[in-house]
Scaffold this motif. Sequence first.
Motif, short mmCIF file in Angstrom:
data_model
loop_
_atom_site.label_atom_id
_atom_site.label_comp_id
_atom_site.label_asym_id
_atom_site.label_seq_id
_atom_site.Cartn_x
_atom_site.Cartn_y
_atom_site.Cartn_z
N GLU A 230 -33.96 5.90 -51.90
CA GLU A 230 -32.50 6.16 -50.63
C GLU A 230 -33.36 5.46 -49.35
O GLU A 230 -34.16 5.42 -48.59
CB GLU A 230 -32.66 7.32 -50.59
CG GLU A 230 -31.68 7.26 -49.49
CD GLU A 230 -30.84 8.71 -49.41
OE1 GLU A 230 -30.12 9.22 -48.62
OE2 GLU A 230 -31.17 9.91 -49.57
N TYR A 231 -32.35 4.03 -49.65
CA TYR A 231 -32.63 3.49 -48.30
C TYR A 231 -31.78 3.30 -47.42
O TYR A 231 -30.63 3.65 -47.50
CB TYR A 231 -32.50 2.09 -48.55
CG TYR A 231 -33.31 1.30 -50.42
CD1 TYR A 231 -34.28 0.16 -50.40
CD2 TYR A 231 -32.94 1.60 -51.66
CE1 TYR A 231 -35.45 0.31 -51.23
CE2 TYR A 231 -33.71 0.64 -52.83
CZ TYR A 231 -34.82 0.09 -52.69
OH TYR A 231 -35.52 0.09 -53.54
N GLN A 232 -32.72 3.28 -46.17
CA GLN A 232 -32.20 4.14 -44.81
C GLN A 232 -31.68 2.89 -44.27
O GLN A 232 -30.57 2.95 -43.48
CB GLN A 232 -33.23 4.98 -44.04
CG GLN A 232 -33.06 6.26 -44.93
CD GLN A 232 -31.38 7.39 -45.05
OE1 GLN A 232 -31.41 7.13 -44.32
NE2 GLN A 232 -32.38 7.81 -46.13
N THR A 233 -32.31 2.01 -43.94
CA THR A 233 -32.27 0.41 -43.15
C THR A 233 -32.68 -0.60 -44.00
O THR A 233 -34.14 -0.46 -45.15
CB THR A 233 -32.59 1.01 -41.84
OG1 THR A 233 -32.39 -0.17 -40.82
CG2 THR A 233 -34.35 0.97 -41.89
N HIS A 234 -32.09 -1.55 -43.53
CA HIS A 234 -32.69 -3.03 -43.62
C HIS A 234 -34.06 -3.65 -42.75
O HIS A 234 -33.34 -3.50 -41.68
CB HIS A 234 -31.79 -3.67 -44.84
CG HIS A 234 -31.88 -5.26 -44.95
ND1 HIS A 234 -32.56 -5.24 -45.57
CD2 HIS A 234 -32.26 -6.79 -44.02
CE1 HIS A 234 -33.10 -6.74 -45.80
NE2 HIS A 234 -32.73 -7.32 -44.83
N LEU A 235 -34.88 -3.91 -42.58
CA LEU A 235 -35.38 -5.15 -41.81
C LEU A 235 -35.83 -6.48 -42.64
O LEU A 235 -36.42 -6.48 -43.78
CB LEU A 235 -36.97 -4.09 -41.83
CG LEU A 235 -36.34 -2.47 -40.84
CD1 LEU A 235 -38.37 -2.05 -40.68
CD2 LEU A 235 -36.37 -2.66 -39.84
N GLY A 236 -36.26 -7.40 -41.86
CA GLY A 236 -36.61 -8.52 -42.12
C GLY A 236 -36.47 -9.32 -42.03
O GLY A 236 -36.78 -10.84 -42.44
N PRO A 237 -35.17 -9.34 -41.48
CA PRO A 237 -34.65 -10.95 -41.46
C PRO A 237 -35.35 -12.07 -40.34
O PRO A 237 -36.88 -11.47 -39.68
CB PRO A 237 -33.13 -10.53 -40.90
CG PRO A 237 -32.91 -9.43 -41.24
CD PRO A 237 -34.19 -8.34 -41.04
N TYR A 238 -35.56 -13.42 -39.71
CA TYR A 238 -35.80 -14.34 -39.01
C TYR A 238 -35.37 -13.84 -37.70
O TYR A 238 -34.44 -13.40 -38.16
CB TYR A 238 -35.88 -15.30 -39.43
CG TYR A 238 -35.71 -16.25 -39.12
CD1 TYR A 238 -37.48 -16.57 -38.55
CD2 TYR A 238 -35.92 -16.94 -37.31
CE1 TYR A 238 -38.65 -17.34 -37.54
CE2 TYR A 238 -36.29 -17.70 -36.86
CZ TYR A 238 -38.05 -17.57 -37.27
OH TYR A 238 -38.35 -18.88 -35.47
N GLY A 239 -36.56 -13.31 -36.70
CA GLY A 239 -35.68 -13.30 -35.58
C GLY A 239 -36.95 -12.64 -35.15
O GLY A 239 -37.90 -12.69 -34.90
N ALA A 240 -36.01 -12.44 -32.97
CA ALA A 240 -37.61 -12.22 -32.39
C ALA A 240 -36.98 -10.63 -31.55
O ALA A 240 -38.32 -10.26 -30.95
CB ALA A 240 -37.53 -12.65 -31.43
N THR A 241 -36.04 -10.24 -32.42
CA THR A 241 -35.88 -8.47 -31.86
C THR A 241 -36.48 -7.59 -32.48
O THR A 241 -37.13 -8.19 -34.10
CB THR A 241 -34.32 -8.37 -32.22
OG1 THR A 241 -33.31 -8.59 -33.41
CG2 THR A 241 -33.24 -9.27 -30.28
N ASP A 242 -36.04 -6.66 -32.30
CA ASP A 242 -36.66 -5.07 -33.48
C ASP A 242 -36.54 -5.34 -34.68
O ASP A 242 -35.95 -5.75 -35.03
CB ASP A 242 -36.65 -4.12 -32.51
CG ASP A 242 -37.16 -3.97 -31.79
OD1 ASP A 242 -38.12 -4.09 -30.69
OD2 ASP A 242 -36.86 -2.91 -30.81
N GLY A 243 -37.86 -5.31 -35.49
CA GLY A 243 -37.27 -4.94 -36.83
C GLY A 243 -36.95 -6.31 -37.20
O GLY A 243 -36.92 -6.85 -39.05
N LYS A 244 -36.98 -7.31 -36.23
CA LYS A 244 -37.22 -9.12 -37.33
C LYS A 244 -38.41 -9.72 -36.89
O LYS A 244 -38.79 -9.45 -36.10
CB LYS A 244 -36.26 -9.37 -36.48
CG LYS A 244 -34.99 -9.50 -37.15
CD LYS A 244 -33.58 -10.52 -36.26
CE LYS A 244 -31.79 -9.52 -36.77
NZ LYS A 244 -31.20 -10.21 -35.99
N PHE A 245 -39.02 -10.97 -37.72
CA PHE A 245 -39.91 -11.40 -38.01
C PHE A 245 -39.75 -12.65 -37.96
O PHE A 245 -38.77 -13.58 -38.21
CB PHE A 245 -40.73 -10.95 -39.03
CG PHE A 245 -40.75 -9.91 -39.26
CD1 PHE A 245 -42.20 -8.67 -39.14
CD2 PHE A 245 -40.16 -8.55 -40.28
CE1 PHE A 245 -42.22 -7.15 -39.12
CE2 PHE A 245 -40.10 -7.12 -40.21
CZ PHE A 245 -41.23 -6.66 -39.84
#
Length: 275
Positions: A230-245
Amino acid sequence: MKNNIAFVIIALLINTSVLHAWTGEPLPFKAMSREEILRIADEMVDFSWTPKNNILNHTSNDYPYITYNSGTIYNGEAYTLFYNENPQQQPQNWAEFYSAVNTVSCSTPPCNTAYGNECSGFVSMSWKLPTKYNTTAFENDAIADGGYVTKLGEKSSGQIIGGLLRGDALVKTGHIILFESYLYDQYGNKTGIRVMEQTPPKARYWNWTWSQLASYRPIRRNNIDEGNYEYQTHLGPYGATDGKFSYPSAVVVDSLGNVYVADSGNNRIQKFTSS
């Protein structure tokens, strides 16, 4: 620990740790997990054997004949296809591989046995189909919503292929590949896919771009056991805010289940709880 078996007629050494990989599932068609699909495929890619005598191989007209030389280790040639035999009626399995390599006798091509040049056999084995499909059968079954295959979309250059899950496949007449993961550019855009495939003369990992996939149809094995994810959220797109890399370079998990990501491009370490 690796166990080896020596044959008498055409003796060879084979890593037997993969003997359980595929035996041709009997009906009714059973559910299997994505993890099992990828494990079977990976075992075929990593499969190794060493002939004790030279073996001449029959391959397709697009490739030269191959001699498997005595004493040489080969990887990825994990099964056989009997030349000119109806693929619908010739299941592929480990026992067949051992039998064919043990008894084949051919000094002038074309020989009757082909090693590692059958892409549809690779996916049939990975999906544990009761019979070996060829690429046309995969396509027809998908279009008709048949017993073993679900069509995920039309042939596409990537717009419809965005929803692939691990263990899905893409097929066109003449070739089929097994989806392993997406490829991304530095901005987090999907640029293609990484696959496992059987391409003469061996099984391998390979990268495909969207333009190369324009004539391929995305398909899925019927009766997939998706587990209880059960996936609660999605993390990992490119960027500088929280949850982005930006260029994440390492990840560790502590004893409490917290996840730490070295976000190198942003000069920081991000911490995520287990939830």
